[in-house]
Design an enzyme around this catalytic site. Structure first.
Site, PDB file in Angstrom:
ATOM      1  N   HIS A 171       0.856  -1.194   0.000  1.00  0.00           N
ATOM      2  CA  HIS A 171       0.000   0.000   0.000  1.00  0.00           C
ATOM      3  C   HIS A 171       0.890   1.241   0.000  1.00  0.00           C
ATOM      4  CE1 HIS A 171      -4.241  -1.442   1.267  1.00  0.00           C
ATOM      5  NE2 HIS A 171      -3.620  -2.385   0.595  1.00  0.00           N
TER       6      HIS A 171
ATOM      7  N   TYR B 172      -8.910   5.716   7.556  1.00  0.00           N
ATOM      8  CA  TYR B 172      -9.003   6.071   8.971  1.00  0.00           C
ATOM      9  C   TYR B 172      -9.975   7.240   9.059  1.00  0.00           C
ATOM     10  CZ  TYR B 172      -4.767   3.365  10.057  1.00  0.00           C
ATOM     11  OH  TYR B 172      -3.848   2.354  10.232  1.00  0.00           O
TER      12      TYR B 172
ATOM     13  N   LYS C 281       1.160  -0.168  15.040  1.00  0.00           N
ATOM     14  CA  LYS C 281       2.573  -0.286  15.417  1.00  0.00           C
ATOM     15  C   LYS C 281       2.928  -1.510  16.264  1.00  0.00           C
ATOM     16  CE  LYS C 281       4.324   3.153  13.353  1.00  0.00           C
ATOM     17  NZ  LYS C 281       4.083   2.550  12.045  1.00  0.00           N
TER      18      LYS C 281
END
Ligand code: RFL
Ligand code: PHB
Length: 390
Positions: free
Chosen positions: A72, A200, A296
């Site tokens: 991506h 998002y 993360k």
């Protein structure tokens, strides 16, 4: 039984460490308290930074990732009706790879089985002994019998609720923590993603995330109060709520279908320092937790593991040099705190908090404007999202 490195936990941290060490000729045994199917049934991360891909390459486990991982080059942010695409490639010349933690774990499990390295599943009452002495060992119960594993070092890869961190005397550790007043309700479904990249979003009803595992499998998340119960969320209610939070032009692309899994995860930031106590080394979620907003957690686990593998390779292949071992904690923590800051910033900007006032709303809008109006702001986000220097 005797080994060089006893690894507690067969999540991605423990399995990746075990595979890299085995490839390097360092003997290791993994003790896992659950069975393999349970470990594979946990639906978690989906976005890999290049450091994680490098870790899997180092472990020699990229065949499926190369065939099925989707690069991506950017992702989309939607903030109270405004949208912005962060172009990672253009801004910082990097990308991320969409490939599920379930698939990473399965690939590592299969590779470990192929080389015949030992993993003991269903090991209960794992206890760490003499971690501050010359001869540490681990005891565990299996099939009603107590067993003992002698080792040179112990790697605590047993997640946030594991036993390793709890073995370290409390006065040695400093912990830092933020608990957020909401959770993420996640749903997995075999339907094509609504958009080619991740979205998002922040709407008046709260945060949402449109993610994916493949061209035919989607993963969606909704911010929910911690009081919500997953049983109260029928598939229909989930899809309706998701679409009502999205921009109409995105919502019309949502393909609905029966859920394969639904669960609620609380959000937390947590760091413990140092990440080493004598012969015991913590890696991954055992040492730190990030809220998933920055994608993360798995990536930090991979970088810890690479540093730890470097340290053990230095010790075993370089005349018992302790330089790597001594530098392990500081090396990890530098990267950990960078990712904690980013995950905390993303979580604050993209979620509605119950005690947000008009000032907070203006600050969040101003943060978002930095993405819209400043190439430097967008670059900083792209650099953090695709992975801080390793
Ligand atoms: P894990 O995966 O928790 O594995 C620890 C293992 O240790 C075992 N264990 C024990 N074994 C023996 N004795 C004991 N006493 C034991 N206690 C525990 C457990 O059974 C388990 O098998 O930790 P690890 O390996 O450090 O891996 C960390 C990652 O799983 C975690 O950071 C990520 O999933 C976080 N995360 C994400 N990370 C990303 O990089 N990108 C993402 O997109 C992303 N999305 C997510 C996420 C986490 C989520 N949840 C559910 C918290 C999305 C979600 C919803
Ligand atoms: C996921 O696909 O599970 C996912 C993706 C990005 C995130 C968190 C979770 O930030």
């Amino acid at each position: 039984m005797k080994t060089q490195v006893a690894i507690i936990g067969a999540g991605p941290s423990g399995l990746l460490l075990g595979q890299i060490l085995s490839k390097s000729g360092i003997d290791n045994v993994i003790l896992e308290r659950k069975d393999g199917d349970y470990v594979l049934g946990r639906i978690r991360a989906g976005v890999l930074e290049s450091v994680t891909v490098d870790g899997l390459k180092r472990a020699g486990v990229t065949k499926n990732l190369e065939a099925e991982g989707i690069p991506h080059d950017g992702c989309k942010f939607v903030f109270n009706g405004q949208e912005y695409r962060v172009d990672f490639e253009k801004l910082v010349g990097r990308h991320v790879t969409v490939y599920g933690q379930t698939e990473v774990t399965r690939d590592l499990m299969e590779a470990r089985a192929e080389i015949g390295a030992t993993t003991i599943y269903d090991a209960s009452n794992v206890a760490l002994h003499d971690v501050d002495g010359a001869a540490p060992y681990v005891t565990y119960e299996k099939d009603g019998q107590t067993h003992r594993l002698d080792c040179d070092f112990i790697a605590g890869c047993d997640g946030f609720h594991g036993v390793s961190r709890q073995t370290i005397p409390a006065d040695v550790l400093t912990t830092y923590e933020r608990v957020y007043p909401f959770g993420w309700l996640g749903m997995l479904a075999d339907v094509p993603p609504c958009h080619e990249e991740l979205i998002y979003g922040k709407s008046e009803q709260g945060f949402y995330l449109c993610s994916q595992r493949s061209k035919t499998r989607s993963r969606y998340y909704l911010q929910v109060p911690l009081t919500e119960k997953v049983e109260d969320w029928s598939d229909e209610r989930f899809w309706d709520e998701l679409k009502s939070r999205m921009l109409p032009e995105d919502a019309k692309n949502v393909v609905t279908g029966p859920s394969l899994e639904k669960s609620i995860a609380p959000l937390r930031s947590f760091v413990t320092e140092p990440m080493r106590y004598k012969k015991l080394f913590l890696a991954g979620d055992a040492a730190h937790i990030v809220p998933p907003t920055g994608a993360k957690g798995l990536n930090l686990a991979a970088s810890d593991v690479m540093y730890l593998a470097d340290a053990f390779e230095d010790y075993y292949h370089n005349d018992h040099s302790e330089a790597g071992i001594d530098g392990y904690s500081a090396r990890c923590l530098k990267r950990v705190w960078g990712a904690e800051r980013f995950s905390w910033y993303m979580t604050k900007m993209m979620h509605s908090f119950t005690d947000d006032d008009a000032w907070d709303a203006k600050m969040k809008q101003a943060e978002f404007n930095q993405l819209l109006n400043s190439e430097y702001g967008a670059k900083l986000l792209a650099e953090n999202y695709t992975g801080l220097p390793y």
